[in-house]
Structures are given as C-alpha cells and as structure tokens.
Design a protein around this motif. Sequence first.
Motif, mmCIF file in Angstrom:
data_model
loop_
_atom_site.group_PDB
_atom_site.id
_atom_site.type_symbol
_atom_site.label_atom_id
_atom_site.label_comp_id
_atom_site.label_asym_id
_atom_site.label_seq_id
_atom_site.Cartn_x
_atom_site.Cartn_y
_atom_site.Cartn_z
ATOM 1 N N PRO A 126 0.815 -1.020 0.011
ATOM 2 C CA PRO A 126 -0.033 0.032 0.037
ATOM 3 C C PRO A 126 0.903 1.252 -0.091
ATOM 4 C CG PRO A 126 -0.716 -1.535 1.769
ATOM 5 C CD PRO A 126 0.835 -1.936 1.410
ATOM 6 N N ARG A 127 0.391 2.150 -0.844
ATOM 7 C CA ARG A 127 1.218 3.369 -0.910
ATOM 8 C C ARG A 127 0.197 4.759 -0.996
ATOM 9 N NH1 ARG A 127 1.123 5.654 -6.032
ATOM 10 N NH2 ARG A 127 0.708 3.999 -7.762
ATOM 11 N N ALA A 128 0.762 5.793 -0.340
ATOM 12 C CA ALA A 128 0.052 7.032 -0.281
ATOM 13 C C ALA A 128 -0.186 7.612 -1.740
ATOM 14 C CB ALA A 128 0.460 8.120 0.654
ATOM 15 N N VAL A 129 -1.355 7.929 -2.193
ATOM 16 C CA VAL A 129 -1.854 8.431 -3.407
ATOM 17 C C VAL A 129 -2.043 10.092 -3.237
ATOM 18 C CG1 VAL A 129 -3.141 8.225 -5.573
ATOM 19 C CG2 VAL A 129 -2.710 6.292 -4.182
ATOM 20 N N PRO A 130 -1.176 10.778 -4.013
ATOM 21 C CA PRO A 130 -1.733 12.426 -3.966
ATOM 22 C C PRO A 130 -3.058 12.543 -4.519
ATOM 23 C CG PRO A 130 0.084 11.910 -5.572
ATOM 24 C CD PRO A 130 -0.205 10.434 -4.922
ATOM 25 N N HIS A 131 -3.765 13.545 -4.139
ATOM 26 C CA HIS A 131 -4.939 14.174 -4.547
ATOM 27 C C HIS A 131 -4.947 15.706 -4.681
ATOM 28 C CE1 HIS A 131 -6.299 9.922 -4.060
ATOM 29 N NE2 HIS A 131 -6.974 10.083 -5.233
ATOM 30 N N GLY A 132 -5.696 16.359 -5.467
ATOM 31 C CA GLY A 132 -5.937 17.660 -5.410
ATOM 32 C C GLY A 132 -7.000 17.992 -4.253
ATOM 33 N N ARG A 133 -7.055 19.420 -4.015
ATOM 34 C CA ARG A 133 -7.839 19.892 -2.907
ATOM 35 C C ARG A 133 -9.333 19.964 -3.730
ATOM 36 N NH1 ARG A 133 -5.370 25.001 0.041
ATOM 37 N NH2 ARG A 133 -5.010 25.756 -2.235
ATOM 38 N N HIS A 134 -10.283 20.076 -2.798
ATOM 39 C CA HIS A 134 -11.682 20.079 -3.066
ATOM 40 C C HIS A 134 -12.455 21.371 -2.934
ATOM 41 C CE1 HIS A 134 -10.934 15.789 -3.332
ATOM 42 N NE2 HIS A 134 -10.887 15.701 -1.875
ATOM 43 N N LEU A 135 -12.996 21.853 -3.864
ATOM 44 C CA LEU A 135 -13.586 23.316 -3.710
ATOM 45 C C LEU A 135 -15.124 23.191 -3.004
ATOM 46 C CD1 LEU A 135 -13.755 26.278 -6.147
ATOM 47 C CD2 LEU A 135 -15.951 25.328 -5.021
ATOM 48 N N VAL A 136 -15.218 23.975 -1.931
ATOM 49 C CA VAL A 136 -16.336 24.175 -1.247
ATOM 50 C C VAL A 136 -16.955 25.401 -1.160
ATOM 51 C CG1 VAL A 136 -17.615 23.831 1.113
ATOM 52 C CG2 VAL A 136 -15.800 22.185 0.226
ATOM 53 N N LEU A 137 -18.162 25.701 -1.467
ATOM 54 C CA LEU A 137 -18.899 27.013 -1.303
ATOM 55 C C LEU A 137 -20.069 27.020 -0.258
ATOM 56 C CD1 LEU A 137 -19.780 30.136 -2.155
ATOM 57 C CD2 LEU A 137 -20.755 29.045 -4.074
ATOM 58 N N SER A 138 -20.100 27.791 0.605
ATOM 59 C CA SER A 138 -21.276 27.649 1.456
ATOM 60 C C SER A 138 -21.995 29.154 1.540
ATOM 61 C CB SER A 138 -20.722 27.510 3.194
ATOM 62 O OG SER A 138 -19.946 26.278 3.128
ATOM 63 N N VAL A 139 -23.185 28.958 1.207
ATOM 64 C CA VAL A 139 -24.013 30.286 1.080
ATOM 65 C C VAL A 139 -25.352 29.940 2.050
ATOM 66 C CG1 VAL A 139 -25.610 31.229 -0.614
ATOM 67 C CG2 VAL A 139 -23.437 30.297 -1.412
ATOM 68 N N ARG A 140 -25.644 31.043 2.737
ATOM 69 C CA ARG A 140 -26.328 31.019 3.933
ATOM 70 C C ARG A 140 -26.699 29.816 4.732
ATOM 71 N NH1 ARG A 140 -28.592 33.508 -0.519
ATOM 72 N NH2 ARG A 140 -29.549 31.617 -1.390
ATOM 73 N N PRO A 141 -25.497 29.342 5.283
ATOM 74 C CA PRO A 141 -25.248 28.192 6.114
ATOM 75 C C PRO A 141 -26.224 28.242 7.483
ATOM 76 C CG PRO A 141 -23.401 29.786 6.716
ATOM 77 C CD PRO A 141 -24.306 30.228 5.325
#
Length: 406
Positions: A75-90
């Motif tokens: 098993p080896r670590a796999v790099p991933h990109g960041r995820h975009l989150v937008l929160s409106v009227r939480p």
Amino acid sequence: MSGLTGEERDLLAPVEREPILAHTLEWAAINSGTANMQGLAAMAERLAAAFSALPGEVRLADPAPVEKVDGQGRPRAVPHGRHLVLSVRPEAARRVILTGHMDTVYAADHPFQTCDWLDANTLHGPGTADMKGGLAVMLAGLAAYERANSKLGPALGYDVLINSDEETGSLSSAPLIADLARGKLAALTYEPALPGGQMARARPGSGNYAVVVHGRSAHAGRNPEEGRNAVLAAGDLALRLAAMRRPGLSVNPARIEGGAPNNTVPDLAILHFNMRPGTSELAAEAQAFIKAAVAEVSAAHEVHMHLHGQVSRPPKAISPATEALYGVVSKAAADLGQPMSWKDTGGVCDGNNIAACGVPVLDTMGALGGAIHSPDEFLLADSLDARARLTALVLHRLDRHGVLPA
C-alpha cells in the motif's frame, strides 16, 4: 414555456448561452486529469474565482488520505488535489447541496487535449460533457437564482462541492461529501445526462479491490513442486469471482500484475477487480463470498492472500423522497419545454454517496453530450442554457415550496 409564472419568467430571462459556453471552453482547456496535481490546482483556482461571484465563502479543502496497492503489493499513499467548497446561507433552516467534479479521465500526456466544433451545436473536447460543461451550468443556474431573488431575500441555503477525484471513486472526498450532504433537503449533481438525454434513476454500488498473493519461488525445471504459484492462485480466485455474477451483481476481474521469468515459479501476483451490487443486501452477500473465496484459494494453493478494498459507493436506491424530487424536476423541465425520461443505469457517481446519507439526489443535471471517457467526447451547446434554466427553476421552486411534495 407554459406553466411558468411571471416571477419565474423573470428569473429565467437573463440566462444566456455564451457566458456558459465561455466558461466551458476556458475550463476544458485545462488538463485536470485526476493524477495531474498541477492541472487540478490551476482548475481549482479558476473555479474559486468564478464561484466567488456567488454570495458565501469559497474554500479549498484538503483531501483525505488514500492508499493504493502498488506493483509490489505494498500500500502506498496516492496524492490528490484539493476540493472546492462554497457555503451560502449556512444558517438557513432549509439547505440543499450541489456537487460536481473538476477532474477528468484524461492524463496530462493524453493526446486528447483541445476542443473543436463538429458542427454549430456539437463541441468536441476533453471533459466538455463530463463535466466542465456541467460545472458551468451549475454556476449559471445558481447565479440566475441569486439575481432573481436578491430583492426578496432567498430562504434556501446551499453548499457547492466540486471534488478532484470523482473519476477514481471519490476516496479522498467521501468524508467531505458525507459531511456536507448530511441534513440537506435535496441534492443536485451535475453528471451529464445519459445517451439520448435520459436522466439516471437507480444506480448499483461499486467497489474496487486488490488481492495481493504471496507464494513461494522455485526453479520451474528443477524443483517446481517446492514452489507455490501466486499467478495460478490469482487466476483461480479470478474464476471464482467471475462465477459469482448474477442478476443485480456484476463482478469484473480486470488485471493480474506480478509474475516472474518463465523459468521461475512466481511468488507474487496482484488481482484487481471491480464489483457492482444492485442492493445493500447483495453487497453484504458478495463481500462475505469474497472473503470465503480468498480463504479457500489460500488454503488450496498454500499461499498468503491479503484483500484490500471495499464497496466505496453504496447502491443508490430510489426512496419516496427521491421520487418527489424527480417529480419537482420533471414538472420544471416540462414547463420549460424540456420533457424528460428516466432510466436505471450501471454507472456510479457521487450521487451514490449522497443517497447513502438519506438525501434525495438527482445526479444527471449536467449538460447533454456523449462518448464520455473517450477521445470522441462531445457536448451539445444548446443544452447549456437549457440546463442552467432548469437549475434556477428547480432551486426557485424548492425555495418557494419549502419541502418536497409528498
């Protein structure tokens, strides 16, 4: 467009195709294959700038750790990109979630990198349908909803999640999907429509597995009986797994890695396979069968086997709340002159993960097109403004009605 109120006509009037198409072309020009960290970072930056036009806070969330079995069975670590989150009227009492993905199946060195027009309405290009066009549709629909409701003060809150790893199973974004989906009134996911423009209903689950087989080396001529052939054991297991197929359960042994020179009994093999159960009951039954088969083959061949993987996308069943959401969207589409038909499909997506949280989800709200995951992928441009209007109208009606109809 019969069945629309004057307020709804005003809501939809400003939606135009050209700005949506411009975003689609801009984003399709960026290679954002799931493993292309540089391309994903550039894509996330462009998306953050574009979605910042909406009210609320945009942030980039770090991926959860993910491991993958390598060619040596480790098993080896796999790099991933960041995820975009937008929160409106939480703080809103009623909230929905809209999801999409920024990654594509086209690697940085893939020959399919540019767009061209096949005719006046057909845009050929990587990720145009799956789903750079869908992201542009989502943004345009939300912008129209916010513009029309700015004076009235919209009551509906929402989160937008655009992840970087949907094409490889959303393993690094699954915890984030679950966290954001929890408690939502409904979900809209911007996968492209099925061929012919049909909308997806039920979906099976999906799990990707790797079985690492450790045998014992020996000379293929002098003392083969002292060896324990890992490739042979992996093949035996593959045949047993393939025999597990039945209605509602698909099993695909896809690849065996490892082996040794022809004069050596191989002591390492890795079997990769995919399983797609139609129900949670079949998933549990199949998981038990896999574990039993691994134990039986290990004993029969006197090898050691290590099972990695699980059903990471649960089956997506159709609940009464999901039927109600489909009814809202079908009525809105009919009022826009976009009649819909529905079909169960064997594909999976983030809609599976959202449905597992108990949230009704429609996961083919994106653009129309076809030949996705191939160098022939194309987008139908006239679906961009049509689907943006559908998004705006559905959000408007969810806002006005307050709850899904019974």
